[in-house]
Design an enzyme around this catalytic site. Sequence first.
Site, mmCIF file in Angstrom:
data_model
loop_
_atom_site.group_PDB
_atom_site.id
_atom_site.type_symbol
_atom_site.label_atom_id
_atom_site.label_comp_id
_atom_site.label_asym_id
_atom_site.label_seq_id
_atom_site.Cartn_x
_atom_site.Cartn_y
_atom_site.Cartn_z
ATOM 1 N N GLY A 48 0.867 -1.181 0.000
ATOM 2 C CA GLY A 48 0.000 0.000 0.000
ATOM 3 C C GLY A 48 0.898 1.223 0.000
ATOM 4 O O GLY A 48 1.808 1.313 0.839
ATOM 5 N N ASP A 238 -1.458 4.649 -6.440
ATOM 6 C CA ASP A 238 -0.037 4.511 -6.132
ATOM 7 C C ASP A 238 0.788 5.659 -6.679
ATOM 8 O O ASP A 238 1.900 5.910 -6.192
ATOM 9 C CB ASP A 238 0.468 3.169 -6.677
ATOM 10 C CG ASP A 238 -0.185 2.020 -5.929
ATOM 11 O OD1 ASP A 238 -1.316 1.644 -6.299
ATOM 12 O OD2 ASP A 238 0.413 1.560 -4.944
HETATM 13 C C1 LIG Z 1 -3.585 3.309 -0.099
HETATM 14 S S1 LIG Z 1 -2.460 2.748 -1.288
HETATM 15 C C2 LIG Z 1 -3.239 1.319 -1.814
HETATM 16 C C3 LIG Z 1 -2.808 0.875 -3.174
HETATM 17 O O1 LIG Z 1 -1.598 0.104 -3.113
HETATM 18 C C4 LIG Z 1 -1.891 -1.189 -3.626
HETATM 19 O O2 LIG Z 1 -0.838 -1.790 -4.305
HETATM 20 P P1 LIG Z 1 0.019 -2.967 -3.577
HETATM 21 O O3 LIG Z 1 -0.947 -3.844 -2.843
HETATM 22 O O4 LIG Z 1 0.720 -3.643 -4.740
HETATM 23 O O5 LIG Z 1 0.989 -2.244 -2.661
HETATM 24 C C5 LIG Z 1 -3.055 -0.956 -4.569
HETATM 25 O O6 LIG Z 1 -2.640 -0.391 -5.785
HETATM 26 C C6 LIG Z 1 -3.872 -0.011 -3.736
HETATM 27 O O7 LIG Z 1 -4.844 0.714 -4.391
#
Ligand SMILES: CSC[C@H]1O[C@H](OP(=O)(O)O)[C@H](O)[C@@H]1O
Length: 345
Positions: A48, A238
């Site tokens: 995240g 992101d």
């Molecule tokens: C609040 S940021 C959340 C955002 O990050 C996630 O990606 P990942 O799980 O690969 O770190 C995803 O894109 C979420 O929307």
Amino acid sequence: MRNIESVTYNGEKIILLDQTKLPLEEVYLEIDSVKDVWDAIVQLKVRGAPAIGIAAAYGVALGASQLKEDDYESFAAKYEEISAYLASSRPTAVNLFWALNRMKNTLVANKEQPVAEIKQILLNEADAIKKDDAEICKSIGEHGLTLLKDGMTLLTHCNAGGIATAKYGTALAPIYLAKEKNMDIRVFADETRPLLQGARLTTWELMQADIDVTLITDSMAAIVMQQGKVDAVIVGCDRIAANGDTANKIGTYGLAVLAQKHNIPFYVASPLSTIDMETETGADIPIEERSAEEITCGFGNQTAPNGVKVFNPAFDVTPNDLITAIITEKGIISAPYSESLKNLF
Ligand SMILES: CSC[C@H]1O[C@H](OP(=O)(O)O)[C@H](O)[C@@H]1O
């Protein structure tokens, strides 16, 4: 709402909620090396965008606290190596670079201090980044709440909840605040292949908060919209480029196209720390590609032939014209984003 902390610092070690173990196990890792922070980010044990930034901030402060150099020049040179190493973990979420940049600015601003002092100042700055993020996410929730009405059903993708941030989340923040006001808000959570952040994390978070959530596969988003079951889509992000093009978990772009087709509002929730005015358009956002095994052998279960070719981008980019509004801690902005984003800073 139980405050489940994805990243904390206990004065000696970084404590990370291992998100790869959820929803079946709530395991906390005690991290005391920069390499283990790097590994945790790469393996999405912490994930995240904001949570990655917070983990990197504590990671570079932890690494700095372990340095033996006691003159500023040598200390700063080693510090740069640690920061560059952490920056190499994942390319898309701009919060990683935003947080490392804020930590670097803190280092330089205190270069006249004794190195021992600087080490504590860096740890304090990492604490401040985390504290600020929780306040920012709450503000995103408060602004996002103005878009919600009793009885609405929202669809979300991946996990942009409390464990993706310091607290509250971004896309889920308005939903948590709506719950606190006893509003009747229901959620469809896309499972979000291949790593299933929606199935594993978003449903887990929302059920912990006693919020009505229904899990669907990514391919079912179209039918729930076609059947009029979705009042709005709300997702995290992101990296938002200067023109409003937005990188988010793979599958988000398809949701935005579907939302437009069905005249459903498509909202992106984003702290300013995820808006990158140095990146002009979505075409300039680096998209992380991950291993074939995440698709061919997800969670240890082989579902494709050995050696099959795989394309596994972890993110896609939603063009700004498909985004109804961006919910930030400074308010809700809409197109034309090149202007409205500029006015936030
Ligand atoms: C609040 S940021 C959340 C955002 O990050 C996630 O990606 P990942 O799980 O690969 O770190 C995803 O894109 C979420 O929307």
